[in-house]
Design a protein around this motif. Structure first.
Motif, PDB file in Angstrom:
ATOM      1  N   LEU A   1       0.742  -1.196   0.012  1.00  0.00           N
ATOM      2  CA  LEU A   1      -0.070   0.082  -0.067  1.00  0.00           C
ATOM      3  C   LEU A   1       0.772   1.237  -0.156  1.00  0.00           C
ATOM      4  O   LEU A   1       1.679   1.460   0.797  1.00  0.00           O
ATOM      5  N   VAL A   2       0.742   1.969  -1.011  1.00  0.00           N
ATOM      6  CA  VAL A   2       1.541   3.271  -1.165  1.00  0.00           C
ATOM      7  C   VAL A   2       0.478   4.609  -0.673  1.00  0.00           C
ATOM      8  O   VAL A   2       1.183   5.528   0.041  1.00  0.00           O
ATOM      9  N   THR A   3      -0.594   4.445  -1.061  1.00  0.00           N
ATOM     10  CA  THR A   3      -1.338   5.611  -0.735  1.00  0.00           C
ATOM     11  C   THR A   3      -2.722   5.187  -0.510  1.00  0.00           C
ATOM     12  O   THR A   3      -3.612   4.450  -1.255  1.00  0.00           O
TER      13      THR A   3
ATOM     14  N   ASN B   1       5.117   2.472   5.275  1.00  0.00           N
ATOM     15  CA  ASN B   1       5.272   3.648   6.322  1.00  0.00           C
ATOM     16  C   ASN B   1       3.686   3.903   6.460  1.00  0.00           C
ATOM     17  O   ASN B   1       3.125   4.468   5.537  1.00  0.00           O
ATOM     18  N   LEU B   2       3.231   3.995   7.620  1.00  0.00           N
ATOM     19  CA  LEU B   2       1.929   4.205   8.057  1.00  0.00           C
ATOM     20  C   LEU B   2       1.883   5.706   7.599  1.00  0.00           C
ATOM     21  O   LEU B   2       0.534   6.089   7.017  1.00  0.00           O
ATOM     22  N   GLU B   3       2.421   6.571   8.184  1.00  0.00           N
ATOM     23  CA  GLU B   3       2.205   8.089   7.787  1.00  0.00           C
ATOM     24  C   GLU B   3       2.328   8.475   6.492  1.00  0.00           C
ATOM     25  O   GLU B   3       1.391   9.090   5.817  1.00  0.00           O
ATOM     26  N   GLY B   4       3.349   7.939   5.727  1.00  0.00           N
ATOM     27  CA  GLY B   4       3.585   7.966   4.434  1.00  0.00           C
ATOM     28  C   GLY B   4       2.444   7.597   3.459  1.00  0.00           C
ATOM     29  O   GLY B   4       2.030   8.162   2.393  1.00  0.00           O
TER      30      GLY B   4
ATOM     31  N   GLY C   1      -0.876   7.592   4.341  1.00  0.00           N
ATOM     32  CA  GLY C   1      -2.137   8.338   4.727  1.00  0.00           C
ATOM     33  C   GLY C   1      -2.720   8.202   6.057  1.00  0.00           C
ATOM     34  O   GLY C   1      -3.811   8.462   6.351  1.00  0.00           O
ATOM     35  N   PHE C   2      -2.024   7.589   6.984  1.00  0.00           N
ATOM     36  CA  PHE C   2      -2.581   7.039   8.215  1.00  0.00           C
ATOM     37  C   PHE C   2      -1.824   7.959   9.501  1.00  0.00           C
ATOM     38  O   PHE C   2      -0.736   8.167   9.386  1.00  0.00           O
ATOM     39  N   THR C   3      -3.065   8.360  10.225  1.00  0.00           N
ATOM     40  CA  THR C   3      -2.244   9.059  11.599  1.00  0.00           C
ATOM     41  C   THR C   3      -2.895   8.187  12.815  1.00  0.00           C
ATOM     42  O   THR C   3      -4.121   8.162  12.767  1.00  0.00           O
ATOM     43  N   ILE C   4      -2.189   8.026  13.678  1.00  0.00           N
ATOM     44  CA  ILE C   4      -2.411   7.350  14.813  1.00  0.00           C
ATOM     45  C   ILE C   4      -2.980   8.413  15.789  1.00  0.00           C
ATOM     46  O   ILE C   4      -2.536   9.475  15.984  1.00  0.00           O
TER      47      ILE C   4
END
Length: 189
Positions: free
Chosen positions: A42-44, A154-157, A159-162
């Protein structure tokens, strides 16, 4: 019939079993054009807040491939125990669909329920009978997907924010809702 063309030697065991963290968030059906994959990575993904659950009692994830009248699919199952949790806090998620990201002890992130979500099929609570016994809530999730669980580098890369870790400021409506772009990304100030 598929023929086997080579054997396999036993390799050194340098990996670790089990999960380190689990991230839950409500399932949203996005169009395929909103999600960018590179092979099975998953990229985006549309901007999403995810909720982290640290686990210390070895949750179990299984992914098995099956064949049903010529079409292949993957069965996904996750059993998760949360210590010292109130079962009333979780009863709203029963029979609802969720996406789940897991981080294993090797540092790999996997996205479960990528197209159809995983349904929370049971919530069990127990107090245990002894001081050393588990006391808390056990959640079971099940789902079926056409493709295996995606990897995420990369979670943040992607599109995810914890939840609780987003330090950006966003443009909000008067009622506090986010103003979104056409691609479902939030507008940064």
């Amino acid at each position: 019939m598929v023929s086997i063309t080579q054997g396999r030697n036993r390799s050194c065991k340098n990996g670790f079993g089990g999960l380190e963290k689990v991230y839950l968030f409500p399932y949203v059906k996005y169009s395929r054009s909103q999600i960018i994959l590179n092979n099975n990575i998953l990229v985006t993904y549309p901007y999403t807040t995810i909720y982290e659950f640290e686990v210390n009692n070895d949750p179990n994830v299984t992914q098995s491939q099956s064949d049903d009248n010529g079409s292949k699919y993957f069965n996904l199952n996750l059993s998760l125990e949360l210590e010292n949790e109130n079962p009333n806090d979780f009863k709203k998620i029963l029979n609802k669909d969720y996406n789940i990201i897991v981080k294993d002890r090797n540092g790999n992130y996997r996205f479960l329920g990528n197209r159809n979500g995983l349904e929370c099929t049971s919530i069990d609570s127990t107090t245990g009978s002894g001081k050393q016994d588990f006391s808390g809530v056990k959640l079971d999730f099940e789902g079926k997907e056409e493709k295996e669980a995606w990897y995420i580098n990369n979670l943040e890369g992607a599109g995810f924010t914890i939840d609780g870790q987003d330090t950006n400021e966003y443009l909000l409506q008067e009622n506090g809702d986010f103003i979104l772009q056409e691609n479902s990304f939030k507008i940064l100030l």
